[in-house]
Scaffold this motif. Structure first.
Motif, PDB file in Angstrom:
ATOM      1  N   ARG A  75      25.934  42.697  29.797  1.00 34.81           N
ATOM      2  CA  ARG A  75      27.262  43.103  30.274  1.00 34.81           C
ATOM      3  C   ARG A  75      27.269  43.210  31.798  1.00 34.81           C
ATOM      4  O   ARG A  75      28.204  42.752  32.462  1.00 34.81           O
ATOM      5  N   ALA A  76      26.175  43.766  32.359  1.00 32.28           N
ATOM      6  CA  ALA A  76      26.094  43.933  33.821  1.00 32.28           C
ATOM      7  C   ALA A  76      26.002  42.571  34.505  1.00 32.28           C
ATOM      8  O   ALA A  76      26.640  42.332  35.533  1.00 32.28           O
ATOM      9  N   GLU A  77      25.263  41.638  33.898  1.00 34.41           N
ATOM     10  CA  GLU A  77      25.054  40.337  34.543  1.00 34.41           C
ATOM     11  C   GLU A  77      26.265  39.411  34.412  1.00 34.41           C
ATOM     12  O   GLU A  77      26.642  38.717  35.362  1.00 34.41           O
ATOM     13  N   PHE A  78      26.913  39.420  33.224  1.00 35.69           N
ATOM     14  CA  PHE A  78      27.969  38.423  32.985  1.00 35.69           C
ATOM     15  C   PHE A  78      29.382  39.018  33.002  1.00 35.69           C
ATOM     16  O   PHE A  78      30.370  38.286  32.975  1.00 35.69           O
ATOM     17  N   GLY A  79      29.471  40.363  33.010  1.00 27.61           N
ATOM     18  CA  GLY A  79      30.799  40.995  33.057  1.00 27.61           C
ATOM     19  C   GLY A  79      31.334  41.360  31.676  1.00 27.61           C
ATOM     20  O   GLY A  79      30.903  40.810  30.653  1.00 27.61           O
ATOM     21  N   ASP A  80      32.311  42.303  31.679  1.00 23.03           N
ATOM     22  CA  ASP A  80      32.850  42.819  30.425  1.00 23.03           C
ATOM     23  C   ASP A  80      33.516  41.738  29.593  1.00 23.03           C
ATOM     24  O   ASP A  80      33.357  41.703  28.366  1.00 23.03           O
ATOM     25  N   GLU A  81      34.261  40.837  30.238  1.00 26.13           N
ATOM     26  CA  GLU A  81      35.041  39.839  29.481  1.00 26.13           C
ATOM     27  C   GLU A  81      34.115  38.892  28.721  1.00 26.13           C
ATOM     28  O   GLU A  81      34.290  38.659  27.525  1.00 26.13           O
ATOM     29  N   ALA A  82      33.108  38.381  29.422  1.00 26.90           N
ATOM     30  CA  ALA A  82      32.177  37.454  28.754  1.00 26.90           C
ATOM     31  C   ALA A  82      31.442  38.184  27.644  1.00 26.90           C
ATOM     32  O   ALA A  82      31.320  37.676  26.527  1.00 26.90           O
ATOM     33  N   TYR A  83      31.003  39.411  27.928  1.00 25.16           N
ATOM     34  CA  TYR A  83      30.287  40.225  26.920  1.00 25.16           C
ATOM     35  C   TYR A  83      31.157  40.409  25.680  1.00 25.16           C
ATOM     36  O   TYR A  83      30.718  40.193  24.558  1.00 25.16           O
TER      37      TYR A  83
ATOM     38  N   LEU B 189      21.219  32.534  24.020  1.00 24.34           N
ATOM     39  CA  LEU B 189      20.448  33.013  25.175  1.00 24.34           C
ATOM     40  C   LEU B 189      20.358  34.539  25.203  1.00 24.34           C
ATOM     41  O   LEU B 189      19.529  35.119  25.907  1.00 24.34           O
ATOM     42  N   LEU B 190      21.272  35.207  24.441  1.00 25.71           N
ATOM     43  CA  LEU B 190      21.327  36.677  24.490  1.00 25.71           C
ATOM     44  C   LEU B 190      20.257  37.312  23.632  1.00 25.71           C
ATOM     45  O   LEU B 190      19.973  38.503  23.788  1.00 25.71           O
ATOM     46  N   GLN B 191      19.639  36.531  22.732  1.00 22.93           N
ATOM     47  CA  GLN B 191      18.666  37.127  21.816  1.00 22.93           C
ATOM     48  C   GLN B 191      17.520  37.786  22.570  1.00 22.93           C
ATOM     49  O   GLN B 191      16.962  37.194  23.504  1.00 22.93           O
ATOM     50  N   GLY B 192      17.233  39.043  22.193  1.00 20.04           N
ATOM     51  CA  GLY B 192      16.141  39.778  22.838  1.00 20.04           C
ATOM     52  C   GLY B 192      16.576  40.523  24.083  1.00 20.04           C
ATOM     53  O   GLY B 192      15.837  41.363  24.597  1.00 20.04           O
ATOM     54  N   ARG B 193      17.817  40.253  24.542  1.00 14.17           N
ATOM     55  CA  ARG B 193      18.270  40.899  25.782  1.00 14.17           C
ATOM     56  C   ARG B 193      19.075  42.164  25.462  1.00 14.17           C
ATOM     57  O   ARG B 193      19.756  42.243  24.439  1.00 14.17           O
TER      58      ARG B 193
END
Ligand SMILES: O=C(O)[C@H](O)COP(=O)(O)O
Length: 235
Positions: free
Chosen positions: A103-111, A93-97
């Protein structure tokens, strides 16, 4: 007999320049990326490393980098093998983003987990090709690179062919795990710069000497790694 493998991440792509996740998106090289590819060819020539065979992914940023390298070397007739197994990891889902937006939407840990963990894949996106993955963890990339190393690259290296692999940040990180015996923790700290050849030489048992290989331009490589680390706003 020399046993030499050279790993080369494609030159800077438009996604690298925009700090967005590319994955299987077939983004082109930037003008800087084309310069990096030509420069990589000059570095290979300066070290007397003339490829006897080249292996690339199916993505144009790698294919075009390989062509620019071979053209800089005057070796346009060198055999080139292309394989999906060398493709960049699929970033789902991250492709193109943008990395910063993710990082802002999902947070540092998930990123951090999605970008540099070994076995956590980002949320699935749409398959880029029929039957292709919808997302990949690095462990998935290693699973598809391993047979290509064993069945295609190692035989070329064992035969004494100077073997150039032009691929991507994460397919090369997966390959380095296989070459250097890196574990998940070690590979999480490994980053690959764009456009700087990494030379591997091997002993009779196909163990790398030295472990980790040698960049043909260490200063350029260090600057490239720093750029990767700065992506997404830094560590
Ligand atoms: O696919 C991409 O966007 C890059 O080539 C690799 O990105 P990463 O360094 O964030 O894994």
């Amino acid at each position: 007999m020399p046993r030499t493998l050279v790993l080369l991440r494609h030159g800077q792509s438009t996604a690298n320049a925009d700090d967005t996740f590319a994955g299987w998106l077939d983004v082109p090289l930037t003008e800087r990326g084309r310069w990096e590819a030509r420069n990589a060819g000059k570095l290979l020539a300066g070290h007397g490393l003339l490829p006897d065979v080249v292996h690339t992914s199916l993505l144009h940023r790698a294919i075009d980098t390989a062509e620019l390298v071979l053209s800089a070397l005057g070796r346009e007739n060198c055999p080139v093998r292309r394989s999906r197994r060398l493709n960049e990891r699929h970033y789902g889902l991250l492709q193109g983003r943008s990395r910063k937006a993710v990082r802002a939407e999902f947070g540092d840990e998930a990123y951090r987990l999605w970008r540099r963990s070994y076995d956590v894949a980002p949320p699935p996106g749409e398959p880029a090709t029929p039957g292709g993955p919808r997302t990949e963890a690095l462990s998935d990339v290693r699973a598809r690179v391993a047979p290509y190393w064993a069945g295609r690259l190692a035989p070329d290296v064992r035969a004494g062919r100077v073997t150039l692999v032009v691929a991507h940040g994460n397919s090369l990180r997966a390959l380095c795990m296989l070459l250097d015996g890196l574990g998940p923790d070690e590979v999480s700290r490994l980053n690959v710069p764009t456009g700087v050849p990494l030379r591997y030489d091997f002993d009779d048992e196909l163990e790398p000497v030295p472990r980790g290989g040698t960049y043909l331009d260490p200063d350029l490589a260090a600057a490239g790694v720093a750029e990767v680390l700065a992506q997404g706003g830094g560590r």
